[in-house]
Design a protein around this motif. Structure first.
Motif, PDB file in Angstrom:
ATOM      1  N   VAL A  47       0.848  -1.200   0.000  1.00  0.00           N
ATOM      2  CA  VAL A  47       0.000   0.000   0.000  1.00  0.00           C
ATOM      3  C   VAL A  47       0.887   1.255   0.000  1.00  0.00           C
ATOM      4  N   GLN A  48       0.594   2.177  -0.942  1.00  0.00           N
ATOM      5  CA  GLN A  48       1.420   3.385  -1.048  1.00  0.00           C
ATOM      6  C   GLN A  48       0.796   4.612  -0.386  1.00  0.00           C
ATOM      7  N   MET A  49      -0.497   4.603  -0.300  1.00  0.00           N
ATOM      8  CA  MET A  49      -1.162   5.708   0.410  1.00  0.00           C
ATOM      9  C   MET A  49      -2.514   5.235   0.922  1.00  0.00           C
ATOM     10  N   GLY A  50      -3.081   6.033   1.801  1.00  0.00           N
ATOM     11  CA  GLY A  50      -4.407   5.675   2.291  1.00  0.00           C
ATOM     12  C   GLY A  50      -5.294   6.892   2.256  1.00  0.00           C
ATOM     13  N   TYR A  51      -6.574   6.654   2.157  1.00  0.00           N
ATOM     14  CA  TYR A  51      -7.460   7.792   2.328  1.00  0.00           C
ATOM     15  C   TYR A  51      -8.758   7.349   2.976  1.00  0.00           C
ATOM     16  N   SER A  52      -9.349   8.279   3.668  1.00  0.00           N
ATOM     17  CA  SER A  52     -10.621   7.973   4.306  1.00  0.00           C
ATOM     18  C   SER A  52     -11.301   9.284   4.668  1.00  0.00           C
ATOM     19  N   ALA A  53     -12.551   9.176   5.004  1.00  0.00           N
ATOM     20  CA  ALA A  53     -13.288  10.373   5.389  1.00  0.00           C
ATOM     21  C   ALA A  53     -14.192  10.017   6.550  1.00  0.00           C
TER      22      ALA A  53
END
Ligand SMILES: CC(C)(COP(=O)(O)OP(=O)(O)OC[C@H]1O[C@@H](n2cnc3c(N)ncnc32)[C@H](O)[C@@H]1OP(=O)(O)O)[C@@H](O)C(=O)NCCC(=O)NCCS
Length: 387
Positions: free
Chosen positions: A136-142
């Protein structure tokens, strides 16, 4: 709290009146019903929009049958009772000039009887372990939950480095005020300005309808065909932050009824896709339908197409008799400016804090993303799972 190890914990409540043993472990196939039961209880109804299928089918669509078919899910249980859930899946996001393999965090929930005992924290540790080695190179969430936002602030989480905003156009001001009350200062302001904006938009829509190009065909579709991949190839280089929008992704996200009932429209000319818009009327509250512009994307420089699609959206929502319409934009993006021109008003919710993007294994592309101008950033409601 007394920790044994990640898989087996003993937790004591602060007042020492009760001790609870719980286990944190990866999800096992077959547990979907119980997980959805917990989500439903924790969120006071899950998902928070109307569906033509069961919530369990929706859950499977999201976590098990997403385009890459990958997920990491952790549960916490006491004896046979599931009391905690945290889940994420994976997808590609174009950041700077690269496509990064990314984790997208979805729900986390802990049964209300067991909150503030570190359950979510322990599940977070375990999901990190499950993620290890996946590249995994990046993560995102809200998240709009203030507990989560504050927690992230305390941990120095990297929030989206540009300003996001939510805009709203209120069509039925009375019903809106009836629901949200008039005491709230912000609502008062919106109520007044909302009334004003209705006139603005009616005029703007009328003018733009008259000026629409006849050679652009606006049509409802039920599935994206392979032309959309060509469209994506033409669009992607203009963006330094955008979730990969291939035919496979778009069909999963917007054209599979288990995801929700979306109204998808393309603008085409001579067989080429110039843009698309995705709309949704949420009728979870029967006499309070709300319209959301879930996604809008056009070829670079084709603001004329964006305009036509927005006008179509407003017409569609008016026919659907929505109380209000809302949309997420990157502040200053050309679409943001267009929405403003049609009377959409900015809500003062701190949307920027809702959305975090975590660099894990990134290089120069991250700098391009950070220094991008608003027109190079694409963040839409459809990138989340809120509608
Ligand atoms: C958000 C939620 C998952 C937290 O679960 P939890 O097991 O109670 O969380 P933890 O005990 O591990 O605490 C995590 C952090 O949040 C803080 N926290 C938890 N509940 C809090 C509250 N009610 N008020 C303030 N802070 C709180 C803790 O202090 C801790 O922070 P710290 O480590 O810096 O001290 C839980 O409240 C929940 O299920 N809420 C409803 C569903 C939801 O909104 N989910 C999130 C959106 S996807």
């Amino acid at each position: 709290m007394l920790k044994k190890n990640i898989m087996d914990l003993t937790v004591k409540m602060d007042d020492n009146s009760k001790s609870v043993d719980y286990h944190v472990r990866p999800y096992q196939p077959g547990e979907e019903e119980r997980l959805v039961e917990l989500l439903n209880f924790s969120f006071n109804g899950w998902p928070q929009f109307d569906l033509d299928c069961s919530p369990v089918e929706h859950w499977k669509w999201k976590f098990l049958e997403n385009p890459l078919g990958l997920h990491s899910i952790v549960v916490a249980e006491i004896d046979d009772k599931i009391i905690g859930f945290i889940g994420e899946f994976y997808q590609y996001v174009k950041v700077g000039d690269k496509l990064l393999y990314s984790r997208r965090s979805a729900e986390s929930a802990v049964h209300s009887d067991y909150r503030r005992m570190g359950v979510a924290t322990q599940m977070g540790i375990q999901i990190k372990e499950l993620r290890q080695g996946k590249g995994v190179q990046m993560g995102y969430s809200a998240s709009g939950n203030h507990i989560i936002i504050k927690y992230r602030e305390r941990r120095g989480t990297y929030f989206f480095p540009h300003v996001l905003c939510e805009k709203m156009l209120i069509r039925d001001v009375d019903k809106f005020l009836e629901r949200y009350g008039i005491k709230n200062k912000f609502i008062k302001k919106i109520g007044f300005l909302g009334l004003k904006s209705i006139n603005t938009i009616i005029n703007a829509v009328k003018t733009d309808k008259k000026n629409a190009h006849d050679d652009i065909k606006i049509k409802q579709i039920h599935e994206f065909d392979e032309n959309i991949d060509r469209f994506w190839e033409s669009v992607k280089d203009d963006y330094y932050f955008i979730i990969e929008r291939t035919q496979k992704y778009l069909n999963w996200r917007y054209c599979d009824k288990r995801g929700g009932d979306y109204y998808v429209v393309t603008a085409e000319e001579g067989g080429d896709v110039l843009g698309y818009i995705v709309l949704r009327v949420n009728r979870k509250l029967e006499d309070y339908p709300v319209g959301t512009i879930v996604d809008l994307l056009t070829l670079p420089g084709r603001l004329d197409v964006a305009r036509q699609l927005i006008v179509h959206a407003v017409d569609y929502f008016d026919e659907s008799k929505v109380i209000s319409m809302n949309v997420w934009t990157v502040k200053g993006h050309p679409y943001d400016v267009l929405y403003g021109g049609y009377g959409f008003l900015e809500l003062n919710r701190k949307v920027r804090k809702f959305f975090n993007t975590t660099p894990v294994d990134v290089g120069e592309e991250w700098g391009l993303f950070e220094s991008a101008v608003p027109g190079q950033l694409h963040v839409q409601y459809g990138d989340l799972d809120w509608i």
